[in-house]
Design a protein around this motif. Structure first.
Motif, PDB file in Angstrom:
ATOM      1  N   ASN A 116      41.153  38.001  46.418  1.00 31.52           N
ATOM      2  CA  ASN A 116      41.160  37.482  45.058  1.00 31.52           C
ATOM      3  C   ASN A 116      39.732  37.290  44.586  1.00 31.52           C
ATOM      4  O   ASN A 116      38.895  36.743  45.319  1.00 31.52           O
ATOM      5  N   SER A 130      48.357  32.385  41.698  1.00 31.29           N
ATOM      6  CA  SER A 130      48.208  33.651  42.423  1.00 31.29           C
ATOM      7  C   SER A 130      46.797  33.900  42.931  1.00 31.29           C
ATOM      8  O   SER A 130      46.605  34.753  43.804  1.00 31.29           O
ATOM      9  N   MET A 131      45.795  33.172  42.414  1.00 33.29           N
ATOM     10  CA  MET A 131      44.427  33.386  42.864  1.00 33.29           C
ATOM     11  C   MET A 131      44.034  32.439  43.993  1.00 33.29           C
ATOM     12  O   MET A 131      42.900  32.481  44.462  1.00 33.29           O
ATOM     13  N   ILE A 135      44.459  40.423  51.792  1.00 35.02           N
ATOM     14  CA  ILE A 135      44.566  39.968  50.408  1.00 35.02           C
ATOM     15  C   ILE A 135      43.172  39.571  49.938  1.00 35.02           C
ATOM     16  O   ILE A 135      42.444  38.870  50.658  1.00 35.02           O
ATOM     17  N   GLN A 195      43.034  40.959  41.856  1.00 34.17           N
ATOM     18  CA  GLN A 195      43.696  40.735  43.141  1.00 34.17           C
ATOM     19  C   GLN A 195      44.001  42.075  43.800  1.00 34.17           C
ATOM     20  O   GLN A 195      44.545  42.970  43.162  1.00 34.17           O
ATOM     21  N   ILE A 214      50.548  35.548  47.165  1.00 31.63           N
ATOM     22  CA  ILE A 214      50.943  36.702  46.374  1.00 31.63           C
ATOM     23  C   ILE A 214      52.208  36.338  45.598  1.00 31.63           C
ATOM     24  O   ILE A 214      52.960  35.447  45.994  1.00 31.63           O
ATOM     25  N   GLN A 232      39.923  38.229  36.332  1.00 31.66           N
ATOM     26  CA  GLN A 232      40.568  37.945  37.607  1.00 31.66           C
ATOM     27  C   GLN A 232      41.089  39.236  38.210  1.00 31.66           C
ATOM     28  O   GLN A 232      41.725  40.038  37.524  1.00 31.66           O
TER      29      GLN A 232
END
Length: 743
Positions: free
Chosen positions: A634, A72-73, A632, A651, A78, A649
């Motif tokens: 990250n 996801s990073m 988006i 997001q 996503i 982390q």
């Protein structure tokens, strides 16, 4: 209890293997040939946007969540989760494209389901524990095997052999009764040529969403023979899952009345006290077994051959409670009670699948000082049965045979491709890349669909017989300006056939069309020993793109429809900083514009008796593509000191529309989620290492939804419109403790 006992037995067995073989020194053999199917991967000279994820990076996150959440990073990615905590039915979207447009391979072998084109990660539990590394290519990418890549491709390489014997246990436990147990063992190198590895995993959770229980079991076994020029590896891995349905999601009104965790799947009735009662066996059950035989041979230092044979067997079913169903649609006749004819009743139905997928892949690679070229391809065959049965009918007076099919159809698919790709160094740091692929598909479905045709008063008949021939050329230039700076650009053409659902969920008189993509990429990277920078511009021009409509079919799968003209364009920015003091900072952002040109909605209606009314065409002009946020971000801060590691982390995902009409009632709000991971690694006598840690997910308790459905219709008049939407609520702050012991 049995699962925990089995885990303990395997751990003891692993200790025995380790004790018997630890005295053998296999480090004397260091040049053995490992099996690697890399002809479909990008390298530093390939002019495409890609990210490599190492085994170590996966391991630092792999405490129970499905593999999409471990990615996801990465840029433009996503994730979604039906159960709300990243375990069970999860999906990955890249550049706004859904799972059916992301090509996934393991050792070069297609993993995407041949009909749906998606990867159901719930059928590959804990596969990340057996992966050596992964490459995510964004855009059309390089030629690959299997379904076309329309947003990204994911190339996974499974683990190579270990020189020394080992045993490892990984366990975790946390919120929602989530737990994971994984045992891995390996013999190391035996007699200088042989190696064997095994993994057994169990993952279970109650889920954040009500009754969204998940139970996952899997294994991975591999044995290999290696020498200086040749390696042969036999791999088998399997997953078994049982998941309670949670795909209805909940409306805002339901969340307000019953709470954010409300799940309407399996609702039978509400009693006089207002208590809702649910069907306990509203579950999805599936077993998938995979077999791979891989050969790698170096003829010379310049010529290399890779060959892979594979076979996958799948078998499973959905079981669900449905209320007020017309009996005739399920092959049953109406019956009389007290002089009244009963045409509808509540029932439990079972929709099942039984399929296999097999074939082979190959590649021949030539490499010298200036040229790196390969020719390769694949030939695969799929055969699958789809059928449904009625297990129970409320108050039914007739004869009910639960082994009788009320619908059955068979699908077959042949998929073959050949590609030729080459990268040639022109001089001055400039390399030219060319890639040509031809792909041929035949696809047939025959039998009864599970949908009723009111015009004929029978189940819809399926007689699909399609052939596709696609030519997918790609070309580009890469300029290594100096040791630190690189510039690249490429143009790619990609085609993709419709999925099974595009045929069976669509209108009978409007068959789906194949898609075409023109992908333009321009990128720059800078790298030195402590700093990495990158920027990638892309423009993806689609013809007849199959975009998500926001609606779901009866088993929770997203419905898609062709739109004539659409595009996705944006810039991906990446930066990484790694300092000698142990501090690391990684950040990436995607700013994009995802639009449909001149979108025309067909608005359907109903009268007071819920009879169908004619569809009305509405032109909305240029609109957002569903489930495609424009921004988006990250971010990851990491710090390591001796055995201690910490990372934060975060997001941020901008707002998304769940339909293509830019309706505010169909909107997913933006969200910002952070996860904190703490771990400490130390040594104990007779142990290689022990790691203990804790991960706090959604650290700041963000209340958000990352998926859902949306629809609208008119009642009696097109001027009287009704909008509906459901939202996949995600867990607030939750914790997972974990331990890893390596022998």
């Amino acid at each position: 209890m049995k699962r925990h006992a089995m885990t303990g037995c395997l751990l003891l067995a692993a200790l025995g293997v380790y004790a018997q073989t630890q005295g053998k020194d296999s480090l004397r053999v260091v040049n053995l040939q490992e099996v690697e199917i890399i002809s479909t991967r990008a390298t530093g000279n390939t002019p495409v946007a890609f990210t490599n994820v190492t085994k170590e990076e996966l391991k630092k996150q792999n405490f129970g969540q499905d593999l999409p959440y471990l990615l996801s990073m990465t840029p433009s990615a996503i994730t979604t989760s039906d159960a709300g905590a990243g375990i069970g039915y999860t999906t990955l979207r890249v550049r706004g494209t859904d799972a059916t447009r992301i090509n996934v391979t393991a050792n070069g072998i297609p993993i995407n389901d041949a009909e749906s084109h998606a990867v159901f990660w719930v059928n590959l539990p804990d596969f990340a524990s057996s992966v050596k590394d992964m490459q995510i290519q964004r855009g059309a990418g390089t030629s690959t095997n299997g379904a076309g890549a329309f947003g990204a491709s994911i190339n996974m390489q499974t683990g190579d052999f270990s020189l020394k014997p080992y045993a490892e246990f990984n366990g975790s436990y946390g919120s929602f009764n989530t737990h994971k147990e994984t045992v891995k063992v390996g013999t190391g190198l035996i007699d200088g040529h042989w190696s064997f590895d095994a993994r057994l995993s169990n993952i279970a959770t109650d889920g954040y969403i009500d009754r969204a229980e998940v139970g996952l079991n899997s294994y991975y076994l591999q044995g290999g023979y290696y020498n200086d020029n040749t390696s042969i590896k036999l791999i088998t891995f399997a997953g078994k899952e049982r998941t309670y349905h949670a795909w209805n999601y909940a409306s805002k009104e339901e969340m307000e009345e019953f709470g954010r965790r409300y799940n309407s799947c399996g609702l039978m009735f509400t009693d006089d006290n207002g208590v809702q009662h649910f069907y306990e066996d509203q579950t999805d059950n599936y077993t998938q077994k995979n077999y791979q035989l891989l050969l790698n041979h170096n003829f010379t230092s310049q010529w290399n051959l890779n060959v892979g044979l594979h076979y996958t067997k799948g078998d499973g079913y959905y079981q669900e409670y449905k209320d007020g169903r017309k009996l005739i649609e399920y092959g049953m006749q109406p019956y009389e009670v007290n002089g009244e004819t009963v045409k509808k009743s509540d029932l439990v139905r079972k929709k099942a699948m039984d399929n296999w997928f097999g074939g082979g892949i190959f590649s021949v690679t030539y490499k010298n000082d200036r040229l790196n070229a390969s020719v390769g391809g694949a030939l695969n065959r799929y055969d699958g049965d789809h059928f449904g049965r009625v297990l129970w009918v409320k108050n039914y007076l007739g004869y009910l045979n639960p082994d009788n099919d009320y619908y059955r159809n068979n699908a077959t698919k042949n998929d073959g491709n050949l590609y030729l790709k080459a990268n040639y160094e022109l001089g001055g740091g400039v390399s030219a890349y060319a890639d040509m692929q031809y792909r041929h598909i035949t696809y047939k479905i025959n039998g009864d669909n599970d949908k009723w045709n009111s015009a004929t008063n029978t189940l819809q008949k399926l007689g699909i017989n399609e052939k596709f021939d696609f030519f997918n050329p790609k070309a580009g230039l890469s300029w290594q300006i100096n040791r630190n700076n690189r510039l690249y650009g490429s143009f790619s053409v990609a085609h993709k056939e419709p999925t099974r659902n595009n045929y069976t969920d669509g209108l009978l008189n409007e068959p789906p069309k194949a898609e075409r993509l023109f992908d333009y990429e321009l990128g720059y990277t800078y790298a030195n020993s402590w700093l990495n920078l990158g920027a990638n511009l892309y423009y993806m021009d689609y013809k007849d793109q199959l975009v998500l409509t926001g609606e779901l079919n009866e088993i929770g799968e997203a419905i898609a429809a062709n739109v004539p003209d659409s595009y996705r364009m944006g810039i991906e920015l990446m930066a990484g900083l790694k300092l000698p003091c142990g501090f690391q900072w990684d950040i990436n952002a995607t700013l994009s514009k995802n639009r449909i040109k001149n979108f025309v909605e067909t608005l359907y209606g109903y009268d007071d008796e819920w009879n169908d009314l004619p569809g009305v065409k509405i032109n909305h002009g240029t609109t957002h593509i569903a489930f495609s946020p424009d921004f988006i971000l990250n971010n990851r801060f990491g710090y390591a000191y001796k055995g201690f590691e910490a990372s934060l982390q975060s997001q941020y995902v901008g707002k998304q529309y769940m339909s293509n009409m830019d309706i505010e009632d169909h909107r997913l709000d933006a969200y910002f989620v952070s996860n904190l991971n703490l771990a400490y690694t130390f040594k104990l006598p007779r142990l290689k290492s022990v790691t203990v840690g804790c991960t706090v997910y959604n650290l700041f308790n963000e209340k958000y939804e990352n998926n859902g459905w949306a629809s609208r219709y008119y009642k009696n008049s097109p001027q009287i419109q009704s909008n509906s939407a459901g939202y996949a609520a995600q867990a607030g702050t939750n914790v997972l403790g974990h331990v890893s012991i390596r022998f």
